[in-house]
Design an enzyme around this catalytic site. Structure first.
Site, PDB file in Angstrom:
ATOM      1  CG  HIS A 182      -1.908   1.004   1.375  1.00 49.64           C
ATOM      2  ND1 HIS A 182      -1.630   2.290   1.795  1.00 49.64           N
ATOM      3  CD2 HIS A 182      -3.232   0.970   1.125  1.00 49.64           C
ATOM      4  CE1 HIS A 182      -2.757   2.988   1.809  1.00 49.64           C
ATOM      5  NE2 HIS A 182      -3.748   2.210   1.403  1.00 49.64           N
ATOM      6  CG  ASP A 203       0.438  -2.395   6.002  1.00 53.97           C
ATOM      7  OD1 ASP A 203      -0.548  -2.511   6.764  1.00 53.97           O
ATOM      8  OD2 ASP A 203       0.373  -1.834   4.896  1.00 53.97           O
ATOM      9  CD  GLN A 230      -7.062  -4.660   4.198  1.00 55.76           C
ATOM     10  OE1 GLN A 230      -8.005  -5.318   4.645  1.00 55.76           O
ATOM     11  NE2 GLN A 230      -7.228  -3.434   3.739  1.00 55.76           N
ATOM     12  CE  LYS A 266      -7.481  -0.170   6.143  1.00 52.54           C
ATOM     13  NZ  LYS A 266      -8.199   0.222   4.931  1.00 52.54           N
ATOM     14  CB  CYS A 285      -3.807   3.195  -1.640  1.00 57.17           C
ATOM     15  SG  CYS A 285      -5.081   4.399  -1.335  1.00 57.17           S
TER      16      CYS A 285
END
Ligand code: 7TS
Length: 411
Positions: free
Chosen positions: A122, A199, A202, A225, A365
């Site tokens: 991302h 990261d 998700q 999220k 993104c």
């Protein structure tokens, strides 16, 4: 396993209609919906004990401080962090990544040093490093992708090498769903003395994630999220790394003693939380963690794996539609990016919207990744705990109908 019908009842927005059709919300990788308990936590704070934290002797301030720190402890436990002090509140994943780039990296990355990322990051795990390597005379290196959307690890031992000072890697791709082997790559990074940033935007909402097991130095993720509010996220930092880091923002709350000339720093984690924090949303994120733990993260992953398998099969019925990412639901999250050579994803997205079906279209993104896939944009359906196979049927029927319309015209 949980009952999706029951779960749906906890989410007020799922009762609404869009263009006269029941809402089918399949844009969870962008942001998730919020259960009553999270909305209620916000209302209770503002109605019942709204006050600033860590600075009042009065009852409301102490109550707010207790609830705020309880939420931090919940978040720490949720990701297997050994102590709450290793959790820094941020606005979102993007801020977490920028915190690492601004507060850790300048002291640890110099000329000729290398930072390794993947080709599916991302922008928030790419653009901060572009700036840093330019400023420090360092080098950004990339782990490539195999044709199926998994990482191609053939040259991993040359890409991660003794010049590597940081491996910063996405855990689950928001664009193609790939789950990366973070633990194995982290071990390789450690072996050459590099730090590891993950990261988790998700992964943390959708599967069990344990920072102690991954042995990473940093893990960034966003509350919005994972059923929590917008404007709150967290960055986990390993204690010994955190103790050696310079503050990111400076001002009130992060200091111990201040003179006109200088200042000393407060204890962890306050040293990294200048100014009045996002109290209400932190507490509500704690409620989101409670909700997810109530479902069980293994169950959340199992539900989405099942949905993904179902969706991958269903999309195979659509002629000329490419679905990107690994074809195996065990190696990907509930993210289905699709593309038709003649129909623009925005047209598909608009047609689906008219059926009450919300997906995202665009580059998500990850503009460089779109180039790797040979497209400029995709449609993307992404699932969460309240989605059902019936909704995948509606999606696939909707895409089929829209494609018929756009490739053959009305009637
Ligand atoms: N990393 C990944 C893997 C993401 O999916 C996102 C957001 C971010 C970082 C940034 O998170 P933020 O909360 O700071 O914005 N991804 C998406 C998406 O796929 N559609 O909208 C936002």
């Amino acid at each position: 396993m949980f009952d999706v019908k029951k779960v749906r009842q906890d989410f007020p927005v799922l009762q609404r209609q869009v263009y006269g059709k029941p809402l089918v919300y399949l844009d969870n990788a962008a942001t998730s919906q919020k259960p009553n308990s999270v909305i209620q936590a916000l209302v209770e704070y503002y109605e019942g004990y709204n006050a600033n934290v860590h600075r009042g002797v009065h009852a409301l301030s102490m109550e707010a401080t207790d609830r705020y720190e309880e939420a931090r402890a919940k978040v720490a436990r949720f990701i297997g962090a050994p102590e709450p002090e290793t959790i820094i509140w941020t606005r979102n994943t993007t801020e977490g990544m920028n915190l690492i780039a601004n507060a850790w990296a300048p002291d640890n990355i110099g000329p000729g040093d290398e930072i390794v990322v993947t080709r599916m990051e991302h922008h928030s795990n790419l653009v901060p490093w572009q700036k840093l390597v330019q400023e420090r005379g360092a080098v950004l290196r990339f782990l490539p992708l195999a044709a199926d959307g998994d990482l191609d690890l053939e040259d991993v031992d040359t890409i991660i090498n003794p010049r590597t000072k940081l491996l910063s890697i996405v855990h689950m791709s928001n664009s193609i769903g790939t789950i990366t082997p973070v633990k194995e790559l982290a071990a390789k990074a450690r072996a050459v003395g590099a730090a590891v940033a993950v990261d988790g935007a998700q992964s943390v909402p959708h599967m069990p994630v344990n920072v102690t097991d991954l042995d990473c130095d940093f893990l960034a993720f966003s509350g919005h999220k994972m059923l929590g509010p917008t404007g709150i996220g967290a960055l986990y930092v390993k204690r010994d790394v955190l103790e050696r880091m310079e503050p990111f923002l400076r001002g009130g709350e992060m200091v111990l003693e201040v003179t006109y000339e200088s200042a000393s720093w407060n204890d962890l984690p306050m040293r990294f939380e200048a100014g009045t924090p996002n109290i209400a949303d932190s507490i509500a994120l704690g409620a989101a963690v409670d909700y997810l733990e109530g479902l069980g993260m293994e169950n959340v992953r199992q539900h989405e794996r099942q949905m993904t398998r179902y969706a991958l099969d269903a999309f195979k019925e659509l002629e000329e539609v490419d679905v990107f990412g690994p074809d195996d639901a065990d190696r990907r999250g509930g993210i289905i990016p699709f593309h038709h050579p003649e129909v623009h994803p925005h047209d598909l997205g608009t047609a689906l919207d008219r059926q009450g079906i919300a997906i995202r279209t665009g580059h998500h993104c990850t503009m460089p990744l779109m180039g790797e896939l040979g497209v400029t944009a995709t449609g993307r359906a992404s699932f969460y705990v309240y989605n059902s196979e019936d909704e995948i049927d509606l999606l696939v029927d909707g895409v089929r109908e829209a494609l018929r319309y756009f490739t053959h015209g009305p009637g």
